[in-house]
Design a protein around this motif. Sequence first.
Motif, PDB file in Angstrom:
ATOM      1  N   ARG A   9      68.004 -49.044  42.098  1.00 45.90           N
ATOM      2  CA  ARG A   9      68.600 -48.631  43.378  1.00 45.90           C
ATOM      3  C   ARG A   9      69.788 -49.520  43.749  1.00 45.90           C
ATOM      4  O   ARG A   9      70.711 -49.078  44.429  1.00 45.90           O
ATOM      5  N   TYR A  10      69.750 -50.774  43.305  1.00 43.97           N
ATOM      6  CA  TYR A  10      70.806 -51.709  43.683  1.00 43.97           C
ATOM      7  C   TYR A  10      72.190 -51.242  43.228  1.00 43.97           C
ATOM      8  O   TYR A  10      73.196 -51.532  43.891  1.00 43.97           O
ATOM      9  N   VAL A  11      72.262 -50.541  42.114  1.00 42.69           N
ATOM     10  CA  VAL A  11      73.579 -50.168  41.588  1.00 42.69           C
ATOM     11  C   VAL A  11      74.305 -49.218  42.536  1.00 42.69           C
ATOM     12  O   VAL A  11      75.543 -49.172  42.552  1.00 42.69           O
ATOM     13  N   ASP A  12      73.553 -48.454  43.327  1.00 45.91           N
ATOM     14  CA  ASP A  12      74.152 -47.554  44.325  1.00 45.91           C
ATOM     15  C   ASP A  12      73.068 -47.186  45.337  1.00 45.91           C
ATOM     16  O   ASP A  12      72.445 -46.122  45.244  1.00 45.91           O
ATOM     17  N   PRO A  13      72.796 -48.045  46.314  1.00 45.51           N
ATOM     18  CA  PRO A  13      71.667 -47.823  47.235  1.00 45.51           C
ATOM     19  C   PRO A  13      71.810 -46.605  48.140  1.00 45.51           C
ATOM     20  O   PRO A  13      70.820 -46.160  48.720  1.00 45.51           O
ATOM     21  N   LYS A  14      73.003 -46.053  48.268  1.00 42.90           N
ATOM     22  CA  LYS A  14      73.215 -44.893  49.139  1.00 42.90           C
ATOM     23  C   LYS A  14      73.137 -43.562  48.385  1.00 42.90           C
ATOM     24  O   LYS A  14      73.288 -42.500  48.981  1.00 42.90           O
ATOM     25  N   TYR A  15      72.908 -43.608  47.100  1.00 47.45           N
ATOM     26  CA  TYR A  15      72.848 -42.394  46.285  1.00 47.45           C
ATOM     27  C   TYR A  15      71.567 -41.630  46.613  1.00 47.45           C
ATOM     28  O   TYR A  15      70.465 -42.177  46.520  1.00 47.45           O
ATOM     29  N   ASP A  16      71.672 -40.358  47.010  1.00 44.45           N
ATOM     30  CA  ASP A  16      70.506 -39.594  47.453  1.00 44.45           C
ATOM     31  C   ASP A  16      70.186 -38.391  46.574  1.00 44.45           C
ATOM     32  O   ASP A  16      69.392 -37.523  46.965  1.00 44.45           O
ATOM     33  N   GLN A  17      70.791 -38.327  45.385  1.00 43.90           N
ATOM     34  CA  GLN A  17      70.537 -37.195  44.495  1.00 43.90           C
ATOM     35  C   GLN A  17      69.409 -37.475  43.500  1.00 43.90           C
ATOM     36  O   GLN A  17      68.831 -36.552  42.924  1.00 43.90           O
ATOM     37  N   ALA A  18      69.096 -38.729  43.264  1.00 42.84           N
ATOM     38  CA  ALA A  18      68.044 -39.124  42.326  1.00 42.84           C
ATOM     39  C   ALA A  18      67.681 -40.574  42.602  1.00 42.84           C
ATOM     40  O   ALA A  18      68.236 -41.203  43.513  1.00 42.84           O
ATOM     41  N   PHE A  19      66.747 -41.109  41.815  1.00 42.78           N
ATOM     42  CA  PHE A  19      66.308 -42.484  42.046  1.00 42.78           C
ATOM     43  C   PHE A  19      67.399 -43.493  41.713  1.00 42.78           C
ATOM     44  O   PHE A  19      67.371 -44.625  42.168  1.00 42.78           O
ATOM     45  N   MET A  20      68.409 -43.046  40.899  1.00 42.24           N
ATOM     46  CA  MET A  20      69.484 -43.956  40.515  1.00 42.24           C
ATOM     47  C   MET A  20      70.738 -43.162  40.189  1.00 42.24           C
ATOM     48  O   MET A  20      70.660 -42.040  39.673  1.00 42.24           O
TER      49      MET A  20
END
Length: 375
Positions: free
Chosen positions: A75-86
């Motif tokens: 999640r740290y690589v993009d914590p605001k991404y809401d399409q998948a876990f990463m």
Amino acid sequence: PIPVVHCDTCGVVPVPYDQLPVVLPRDVEFTGRGGSPLAHVASFVNTSCPKCGGPARRDTDTMDTFVDSSWYMYRYVDPKYDQAFMNKEIGKKWLPVQQYTGGVEHAILHLLYMRFITKALRDLGELWFDEPALRFRYQGTIVFKGRKMSKSRGNVETPDAYVERYGADTLRLFMMFMGPWVDGADWDASGIEGVYRFLRRVWDMAQSEAEPPGSRDRDVDRAVHRTIAKVTDDLQTYSFNTAVAAMMELSNTLQHATGPSRDEGVASLLLVLAPFAPYMTEELWERRGGRGSIHRQSWPAFDPAVAAANEVTLVIQVDGKVRDRMTVAAGISQSAAEQLALASPKVKAALDGRELARTIFVRDRLVNFVTLRRS
């Protein structure tokens, strides 16, 4: 929460992938009545079975924090991404983790969970690597009088008093200077004064008047480049204590130096000291007219040719026993080293006329004369 529901007809049913994640409610009351606080939130518990559509109950248990932290790097690589876990596109730039550090509880617990989740995600086709981290480095524990610090034992040493008296940078640097990072140490604050004096010395040097133009001092330049090389290498191996020792030695050299070599040396010292004493070096960087933050500057480079010593200490042995030590020019040839060693009165006495069988030579370090055994 654990993403399953309990149905009287279908049993335990996983929550469908397109309904994940299961979001925790915000109106939970922590009453201390026992059991999970979620069990008392009807709007969360009561739901429908994804399989038969009948009434069902959400699982009110939650996962251990180690399970949660076993995949947070994704999640740290993009914590605001809401399409998948990463966000895999960004993840491929940063993952897998290059260096993982922790204590014994990480080595035997957290690492186990982290590897399990990584391999499960790999089997599901979600990850492109087998291991979550390339390297693990164990960190030692700071104890007090031989025992692990614990409030119940009353042997906890809080940092507040030291920070108030010496500053956070001094305490931070002192803890790194106490001993090898992987070994830990027994807390003893008696040496903190020496670290404080070192930082005061750097503080005063960095704000002194610039030296007038003049010729360079090769010995000072050598000390600067050797220190940069040493600290650069020690950071890679977590040898923080020897890195601090090298910087202390350089500060002593610079304190008695003059000319441009001194000024450039102080600037380099601040750059390598920055990760160890971030607050003081940031302040000094600004006072010296530096642009931006010192922590966004390029790491100083070193020239191996400049860092190389002019002289080295050569250990002279006879049959593996040290008989003498000699200061010689760096890079001395084997023949020249042998001649100097054989001329030593101590070596002559040790040989006592015995015939040489062979000579072991390690450049810039050792000459060992192996003699024939007497019948």
